[in-house]
Design a protein around this motif. Structure first.
Motif, mmCIF file in Angstrom:
data_model
loop_
_atom_site.group_PDB
_atom_site.id
_atom_site.type_symbol
_atom_site.label_atom_id
_atom_site.label_comp_id
_atom_site.label_asym_id
_atom_site.label_seq_id
_atom_site.Cartn_x
_atom_site.Cartn_y
_atom_site.Cartn_z
ATOM 1 N N ALA A 137 0.805 22.704 -25.313
ATOM 2 C CA ALA A 137 -0.654 22.625 -25.378
ATOM 3 C C ALA A 137 -1.182 21.442 -24.556
ATOM 4 N N GLY A 138 -0.674 20.250 -24.831
ATOM 5 C CA GLY A 138 -1.193 19.058 -24.156
ATOM 6 C C GLY A 138 -0.778 18.986 -22.692
ATOM 7 N N LEU A 144 7.818 18.736 -15.816
ATOM 8 C CA LEU A 144 9.215 18.985 -16.169
ATOM 9 C C LEU A 144 9.244 19.562 -17.571
ATOM 10 N N ALA A 198 13.599 15.294 -19.158
ATOM 11 C CA ALA A 198 13.388 13.891 -18.813
ATOM 12 C C ALA A 198 14.211 13.032 -19.763
ATOM 13 N N ASN A 219 3.373 30.387 -31.447
ATOM 14 C CA ASN A 219 2.554 30.004 -32.600
ATOM 15 C C ASN A 219 1.708 31.196 -33.049
ATOM 16 N N ASN A 265 -1.455 31.493 -33.252
ATOM 17 C CA ASN A 265 -2.739 31.635 -32.555
ATOM 18 C C ASN A 265 -3.975 31.220 -33.330
ATOM 19 N N LEU A 266 -3.806 30.524 -34.452
ATOM 20 C CA LEU A 266 -5.005 30.091 -35.172
ATOM 21 C C LEU A 266 -5.682 28.986 -34.388
ATOM 22 N N LEU A 300 9.861 23.530 -37.296
ATOM 23 C CA LEU A 300 9.866 24.498 -36.193
ATOM 24 C C LEU A 300 9.023 23.972 -35.041
ATOM 25 N N GLN A 301 9.651 23.923 -33.865
ATOM 26 C CA GLN A 301 8.934 23.494 -32.664
ATOM 27 C C GLN A 301 9.425 24.306 -31.480
ATOM 28 N N GLY A 302 8.556 24.519 -30.531
ATOM 29 C CA GLY A 302 8.918 25.329 -29.384
ATOM 30 C C GLY A 302 9.646 24.561 -28.313
ATOM 31 N N GLY A 358 10.376 25.428 -24.147
ATOM 32 C CA GLY A 358 10.270 26.358 -23.035
ATOM 33 C C GLY A 358 8.935 26.204 -22.337
ATOM 34 N N THR A 379 3.175 26.883 -27.863
ATOM 35 C CA THR A 379 2.071 27.857 -27.824
ATOM 36 C C THR A 379 2.600 29.280 -27.612
ATOM 37 N N ILE A 434 -5.778 23.515 -30.929
ATOM 38 C CA ILE A 434 -7.064 23.336 -30.234
ATOM 39 C C ILE A 434 -7.380 21.844 -30.092
#
Ligand SMILES: Cc1cc2nc3c(=O)[nH]c(=O)nc-3n(C[C@H](O)[C@H](O)[C@H](O)COP(=O)(O)OP(=O)(O)OC[C@H]3O[C@@H](n4cnc5c(N)ncnc54)[C@H](O)[C@@H]3O)c2cc1C
Length: 516
Positions: free
Chosen positions: A33-34, A52, A220, A103, A105-106, A91-93, A95, A100, A496
């Motif tokens: 997202a960021g 990266l 990195a 997730n 999508n909320l 849980l974290q993505g 890739g 995002t 968001i």
């Protein structure tokens, strides 16, 4: 804008046949997202920028709706990341597109009361609601955010609405960033129908069209700082099985950390970034949550349709010191996820799974006050220290009881809290006598999907890592643009807020990249 369409979004590790050596103006670490927004804004401002991403570059064609394959492909530690004491699944993505991709999508803005508290307590006058409003609106337009129509509410969400309404509790429809949704219910495994308006589909292609370059499979490992200024970073290029196949060396006068609230802190710690007040990694919030299942006499097929479209906010208030800090939403799981959460072994577990189609499942998430910490683990990977404090445990207990009441009110025949020693109830009166002392680590399966904090923004270097511009207090050119920025928990879905803060801070990052 002069942007041209992009065919291949990212270069994969296996396409690099030598070390990746680049001299650029800005490098962004992480493409969620960021990171996606920071990259896009830099590129659109004419800055030479690369990103990266340690995870792979996967497209819609790869999302085959198989839990066993997608968890390994799209999640950190193949979906097995936990807190150090193994009590909370995190849980974290991982890739291109970060968390995002999978997730749910909320889309919610950071509540005004939280922004005002940040302004007052952390000196963030520039993130006040009225200042951030245009950035929120731009992000919502970029991601096509809309309210989920009542007609698209699946049975699980309908149970929540009905139960909450019968109890007279506050609730309402949620907003999402889907367009062309097929209501298949596989959002958490990546969308096979490309309906998610996320970083992978929307923001990163815009960044690439504006000239940014994206490298997948590049992790990195060290940020370089000389004389109080960032000078670039180094990393490793990973092969298809995660093996080290080459090195990466990027010279840049701006480094943007967007590797998430766990990854950014771990990278900063591994790099020995100046930290005179021992702040990096502190202030971790995760919104810990647990589930409650209701068994109905009829088939609900809760796995079918948009997973989350309705919320109950009866026990959620953002005022300081509030004892209403739980957010209730549906939480249905795919078969493997459900099987691992449902209690019992052998025949009793099989019986429980036979009711899979008749289950409605709700979750209570705590707007947490507990402050965890990210430290360095093996191989400089993030190690997550987080043990819920008593007040947060009490909140979660209250939330689980509320979920159970909603399920009964909506007509559940049985309600089960799948603790290690499951609590099975046949009528709401049993909840009056329920001792929620079992709401503690290791006695209740806990999950968290919203890591925040660890590189907090603020004016006081004794309580924060970056200033109100997102730049590190002691290192010129080193910025943070992800969930690490949040000074506190926000009590709701963060994407968001993260996209928006990255957009809001982008002009500071651009100005630094342009300065000599
Ligand atoms: C199952 C699930 C459901 C969710 N549902 C919602 C929801 O409905 N609404 C909502 O608002 N939020 C939701 N979230 C949370 C939301 O997706 C995240 O809060 C948000 O994406 C975090 O953004 P970020 O930029 O901080 O990090 P991320 O989006 O996680 O991106 C960080 C990226 O950095 C990469 N990275 C890490 N370390 C390195 C390194 N050293 N080098 C290179 N790359 C690195 C990672 O691989 C990752 O791709 C959900 C999360 C999960 C897991």
């Amino acid at each position: 804008m002069g942007e041209s369409p992009v065919t291949e979004l990212a270069v994969r590790g296996r396409q690099l046949h030598a070390d990746l050596v680049l001299d650029t103006e800005a490098v962004v670490v992480g493409t969620g997202a960021g990171g996606s927004i920071a990259l896009r804004e830099l590129a659109r401002a004419g800055i030479d920028a690369v990103a990266l991403e340690e995870g792979g570059y996967h497209t819609t064609a790869d999302f085959n709706q198989r839990e066993e394959r997608m968890l390994a492909l799209l999640f950190q530690e193949q979906g097995g990341r936990t807190t150090e004491d193994l009590a909370i699944r995190i849980l974290q993505g991982r890739g291109v597109g970060g968390s995002t991709i999978h997730n749910t999508n909320l889309c919610k803005r950071i509540p005004d009361a939280i922004l005002s508290a940040w302004a007052d307590d952390f000196g963030l006058g520039d993130v006040r609601p009225e200042v951030l409003a245009p950035s929120f609106a731009r992000i919502e337009a970029d991601l096509s955010v809309s309210e989920i129509p009542a007609a698209d509410r699946n049975a699980n969400n309908e149970v929540l609405r009905l139960g909450a309404e019968r109890l007279g509790w506050r609730g309402g429809p949620l907003k999402h960033n889907r367009v062309g949704c097929q209501r298949s219910g596989f959002c958490e495994l990546g969308c096979s129908y490309d309906a998610k308006q996320n970083a992978l589909k929307i923001v990163l292609p815009q960044a690439a069209a504006a000239g940014a370059r994206i490298y997948a499979d590049v992790r990195a490992t060290r940020i370089h700082v000389e004389g109080g200024r960032v000078t670039g970073l180094e990393g490793v290029v990973l092969g298809e099985n995660g093996e080290h196949i080459a090195n990466a060396r990027i010279r840049a006068k701006v480094v943007v950390l967007a590797a998430s609230a766990t990854g950014s802190a771990a990278l900063a710690l591994a790099s020995g970034v100046p930290d005179p007040h021992d702040q990096i990694g502190r202030g971790l919030h995760v919104h810990p949550g647990a589930a409650v299942a209701g068994i109905f006499d009829r088939t609900l097929a809760s796995y079918d349709g948009i997973p989350q479209s309705y919320e109950c906010t009866e026990f959620l208030s953002f005022e300081r010191g509030s004892d209403r800090r739980v957010w209730i939403v549906p939480a249905f799981a795919h078969p493997i996820g459900a099987a691992s959460a449902l209690p019992g072994f052998g025949a009793s577990h099989m019986r429980a799974m036979r009711d899979y189609g008749k289950l409605a499942v709700l979750t209570a998430l705590v707007h947490d006050e507990t402050e965890g910490r990210v430290v360095l683990g093996a191989g400089d990977r993030p190690k997550i220290r987080y043990v819920m404090n008593d007040a947060d445990r009490a909140q979660l207990g209250k939330g689980l009881v509320a979920c159970a009441r909603i399920l009964f009110a909506a007509g559940a025949r049985d309600v089960v809290i799948p603790a290690v020693f499951p609590h099975r109830m046949r009528e709401p009166g049993e909840l009056d006598r329920l001792d929620t002392g079992f709401v503690r680590p290791h006695e209740l399966p806990l999950t968290a999907v919203h890591p925040m904090g660890t590189m907090r923004m603020g004016t006081d270097p004794k309580r924060s890592v970056v200033g109100p511009t997102g730049e590190h207090h002691h290192v010129r050119g080193l910025f943070v643009a992800d969930g690490s920025l949040f000074p506190t928990s926000i009590g709701g879905p963060p994407q968001i807020g993260i996209y928006t803060l990255a957009l809001h801070l982008a002009h500071h990052i651009i100005a630094r990249a342009r300065s000599s």
